[in-house]
Design a protein around this motif. Sequence first.
Motif, PDB file in Angstrom:
ATOM      1  N   PRO A  36       0.430  -0.845   0.248  1.00 29.76           N
ATOM      2  CA  PRO A  36       0.206  -0.033  -0.052  1.00 29.76           C
ATOM      3  C   PRO A  36       0.922   1.470  -0.210  1.00 29.76           C
ATOM      4  O   PRO A  36       2.072   1.599   0.941  1.00 29.76           O
ATOM      5  N   SER A  37       0.485   2.408  -0.854  1.00 27.82           N
ATOM      6  CA  SER A  37       1.198   3.783  -0.768  1.00 27.82           C
ATOM      7  C   SER A  37       0.534   4.552   1.052  1.00 27.82           C
ATOM      8  O   SER A  37       0.487   5.862   0.320  1.00 27.82           O
ATOM      9  N   PHE A  38       0.650   3.550   1.742  1.00 27.04           N
ATOM     10  CA  PHE A  38       0.983   4.564   2.740  1.00 27.04           C
ATOM     11  C   PHE A  38       2.516   4.849   3.280  1.00 27.04           C
ATOM     12  O   PHE A  38       3.085   4.264   3.520  1.00 27.04           O
ATOM     13  N   VAL A  39       2.413   5.982   3.815  1.00 25.96           N
ATOM     14  CA  VAL A  39       3.951   6.372   4.531  1.00 25.96           C
ATOM     15  C   VAL A  39       3.590   6.725   6.320  1.00 25.96           C
ATOM     16  O   VAL A  39       2.917   7.304   6.465  1.00 25.96           O
ATOM     17  N   GLY A  40       4.902   6.036   6.774  1.00 26.71           N
ATOM     18  CA  GLY A  40       4.451   6.482   7.856  1.00 26.71           C
ATOM     19  C   GLY A  40       5.966   6.702   8.317  1.00 26.71           C
ATOM     20  O   GLY A  40       6.876   7.377   8.251  1.00 26.71           O
ATOM     21  N   VAL A  41       5.798   7.160   9.739  1.00 25.75           N
ATOM     22  CA  VAL A  41       6.947   7.703  10.667  1.00 25.75           C
ATOM     23  C   VAL A  41       8.108   6.901  11.215  1.00 25.75           C
ATOM     24  O   VAL A  41       7.333   6.023  11.670  1.00 25.75           O
ATOM     25  N   ASN A  65      14.271  12.638   7.713  1.00 26.80           N
ATOM     26  CA  ASN A  65      12.937  12.484   8.639  1.00 26.80           C
ATOM     27  C   ASN A  65      13.138  10.894   7.620  1.00 26.80           C
ATOM     28  O   ASN A  65      13.212  10.309   6.796  1.00 26.80           O
ATOM     29  N   VAL A  66      13.024  10.169   9.045  1.00 32.02           N
ATOM     30  CA  VAL A  66      12.621   8.344   8.646  1.00 32.02           C
ATOM     31  C   VAL A  66      11.030   8.298   8.586  1.00 32.02           C
ATOM     32  O   VAL A  66      10.657   8.676   8.820  1.00 32.02           O
ATOM     33  N   LEU A  67      10.644   7.575   7.632  1.00 36.47           N
ATOM     34  CA  LEU A  67       9.863   7.629   7.102  1.00 36.47           C
ATOM     35  C   LEU A  67      10.089   6.416   6.305  1.00 36.47           C
ATOM     36  O   LEU A  67      10.756   5.099   5.944  1.00 36.47           O
ATOM     37  N   THR A  68       8.576   4.940   6.555  1.00 41.44           N
ATOM     38  CA  THR A  68       8.073   4.322   6.664  1.00 41.44           C
ATOM     39  C   THR A  68       7.486   3.612   5.893  1.00 41.44           C
ATOM     40  O   THR A  68       6.120   3.778   5.534  1.00 41.44           O
ATOM     41  N   VAL A  69       7.616   2.271   5.057  1.00 39.90           N
ATOM     42  CA  VAL A  69       6.601   1.643   4.012  1.00 39.90           C
ATOM     43  C   VAL A  69       6.671   0.715   3.362  1.00 39.90           C
ATOM     44  O   VAL A  69       7.688   0.148   4.357  1.00 39.90           O
ATOM     45  N   GLY A  70       5.635   0.302   2.974  1.00 38.69           N
ATOM     46  CA  GLY A  70       6.058  -1.202   2.711  1.00 38.69           C
ATOM     47  C   GLY A  70       4.454  -2.695   3.023  1.00 38.69           C
ATOM     48  O   GLY A  70       3.692  -1.308   3.290  1.00 38.69           O
ATOM     49  N   LYS A  71       4.398  -3.546   2.993  1.00 34.24           N
ATOM     50  CA  LYS A  71       2.670  -4.160   3.272  1.00 34.24           C
ATOM     51  C   LYS A  71       3.095  -4.378   4.093  1.00 34.24           C
ATOM     52  O   LYS A  71       1.588  -3.978   4.237  1.00 34.24           O
ATOM     53  N   ASP A  72       3.597  -3.778   5.285  1.00 35.87           N
ATOM     54  CA  ASP A  72       2.388  -3.875   6.731  1.00 35.87           C
ATOM     55  C   ASP A  72       2.684  -2.595   7.091  1.00 35.87           C
ATOM     56  O   ASP A  72       2.346  -1.350   8.460  1.00 35.87           O
ATOM     57  N   SER A  73       2.814  -1.217   5.846  1.00 36.28           N
ATOM     58  CA  SER A  73       3.238  -0.027   6.369  1.00 36.28           C
ATOM     59  C   SER A  73       1.610   0.991   6.812  1.00 36.28           C
ATOM     60  O   SER A  73       1.864   1.505   7.773  1.00 36.28           O
ATOM     61  N   ALA A  74       0.693   0.714   6.553  1.00 42.98           N
ATOM     62  CA  ALA A  74      -0.858   1.328   7.892  1.00 42.98           C
ATOM     63  C   ALA A  74      -0.471   0.989   9.112  1.00 42.98           C
ATOM     64  O   ALA A  74      -0.875   1.275   9.464  1.00 42.98           O
ATOM     65  N   ASN A  75      -0.472  -0.101   9.556  1.00 47.94           N
ATOM     66  CA  ASN A  75       0.217  -0.928  10.937  1.00 47.94           C
ATOM     67  C   ASN A  75       1.218   0.280  11.390  1.00 47.94           C
ATOM     68  O   ASN A  75       1.913  -0.498  13.055  1.00 47.94           O
ATOM     69  N   ALA A  76       2.069   0.845  10.854  1.00 50.37           N
ATOM     70  CA  ALA A  76       3.095   1.066  11.200  1.00 50.37           C
ATOM     71  C   ALA A  76       2.021   2.834  12.459  1.00 50.37           C
ATOM     72  O   ALA A  76       1.864   3.271  11.282  1.00 50.37           O
ATOM     73  N   GLY A  88       0.969  17.577  -6.531  1.00 56.71           N
ATOM     74  CA  GLY A  88       2.663  17.745  -6.670  1.00 56.71           C
ATOM     75  C   GLY A  88       2.985  16.458  -5.720  1.00 56.71           C
ATOM     76  O   GLY A  88       3.928  16.189  -5.015  1.00 56.71           O
ATOM     77  N   PHE A  89       2.628  15.265  -5.861  1.00 53.88           N
ATOM     78  CA  PHE A  89       2.817  14.332  -4.519  1.00 53.88           C
ATOM     79  C   PHE A  89       4.016  13.645  -5.689  1.00 53.88           C
ATOM     80  O   PHE A  89       5.069  13.203  -4.672  1.00 53.88           O
ATOM     81  N   SER A  90       4.637  14.064  -7.031  1.00 53.99           N
ATOM     82  CA  SER A  90       5.857  13.547  -7.235  1.00 53.99           C
ATOM     83  C   SER A  90       7.431  13.918  -7.273  1.00 53.99           C
ATOM     84  O   SER A  90       8.084  13.655  -7.094  1.00 53.99           O
ATOM     85  N   SER A  91       6.775  14.615  -6.336  1.00 53.34           N
ATOM     86  CA  SER A  91       7.761  16.004  -5.660  1.00 53.34           C
ATOM     87  C   SER A  91       8.002  15.837  -3.959  1.00 53.34           C
ATOM     88  O   SER A  91       8.673  16.925  -3.293  1.00 53.34           O
ATOM     89  N   THR A  92       7.403  15.700  -3.592  1.00 53.71           N
ATOM     90  CA  THR A  92       7.158  15.365  -1.867  1.00 53.71           C
ATOM     91  C   THR A  92       8.508  13.808  -1.332  1.00 53.71           C
ATOM     92  O   THR A  92       8.592  13.336  -1.571  1.00 53.71           O
ATOM     93  N   PRO A  93       8.392  13.957  -0.285  1.00 52.74           N
ATOM     94  CA  PRO A  93       9.479  13.434   0.131  1.00 52.74           C
ATOM     95  C   PRO A  93       8.691  11.769   0.575  1.00 52.74           C
ATOM     96  O   PRO A  93       9.610  11.038   0.538  1.00 52.74           O
ATOM     97  N   GLN A  94       7.632  11.743   1.182  1.00 48.29           N
ATOM     98  CA  GLN A  94       6.770  10.642   1.050  1.00 48.29           C
ATOM     99  C   GLN A  94       6.695   9.830  -0.343  1.00 48.29           C
ATOM    100  O   GLN A  94       6.815   8.456  -0.578  1.00 48.29           O
ATOM    101  N   TYR A  95       7.132  10.127  -1.448  1.00 45.27           N
ATOM    102  CA  TYR A  95       6.940   9.703  -2.769  1.00 45.27           C
ATOM    103  C   TYR A  95       8.519   9.334  -2.891  1.00 45.27           C
ATOM    104  O   TYR A  95       8.173   7.615  -3.574  1.00 45.27           O
ATOM    105  N   ALA A  96       9.363  10.230  -3.004  1.00 43.96           N
ATOM    106  CA  ALA A  96      10.243   9.485  -2.780  1.00 43.96           C
ATOM    107  C   ALA A  96      10.637   8.472  -1.665  1.00 43.96           C
ATOM    108  O   ALA A  96      11.465   7.837  -2.433  1.00 43.96           O
ATOM    109  N   ALA A  97       9.990   8.284  -0.394  1.00 44.71           N
ATOM    110  CA  ALA A  97      10.153   6.770   0.407  1.00 44.71           C
ATOM    111  C   ALA A  97       9.626   5.565  -0.156  1.00 44.71           C
ATOM    112  O   ALA A  97      10.282   4.870  -0.019  1.00 44.71           O
ATOM    113  N   LEU A  98       8.242   6.209  -1.053  1.00 45.47           N
ATOM    114  CA  LEU A  98       7.877   4.705  -2.096  1.00 45.47           C
ATOM    115  C   LEU A  98       8.268   4.208  -2.608  1.00 45.47           C
ATOM    116  O   LEU A  98       8.766   2.856  -3.060  1.00 45.47           O
TER     117      LEU A  98
END
Length: 119
Positions: A36-41, A65-76, A88-98
């Motif tokens: 899932p394209s969810f990003v956590g701290v 900035n530490v960001l968490t992504v992955g299969k269980d990211s919704a639980n992070a 502007g999604f493609s220029s965000t840190p969240q997008y880079a983390a994905l």
Amino acid sequence: MENSNKKVVAAIDLGYGHTKFAKFDDSGTMTVDSFPSFVGVGASGKAGLETLGSLDVVSVNLAGNVLTVGKDSANARGAQMGRNTDEGFSSTPQYAALMMGALAYLDLPRIDVLVIGLP
């Protein structure tokens, strides 16, 4: 000995809802997966990529900035549960983390050809 004439091919689709990725091995077999394209701290400030405990996630450090992504990211901890549909999604840190997370899941020593799909 690895045949250096073989091309390593991978594809990543960074979508609003899911991040999908695929890799092709030397025999032409394709392996596909997604998260899932969810990003956590993230839980730590360590540089680079790391796994977090029993969760199937990757921690990515982007300029401190530490960001968490992955299969269980919704639980992070601190996961953003909404879909990011900002133009502007493609220029965000969240997008880079994905993107970094997808590369970590691909687990390839090198990529000769990378195909990227964007929202």
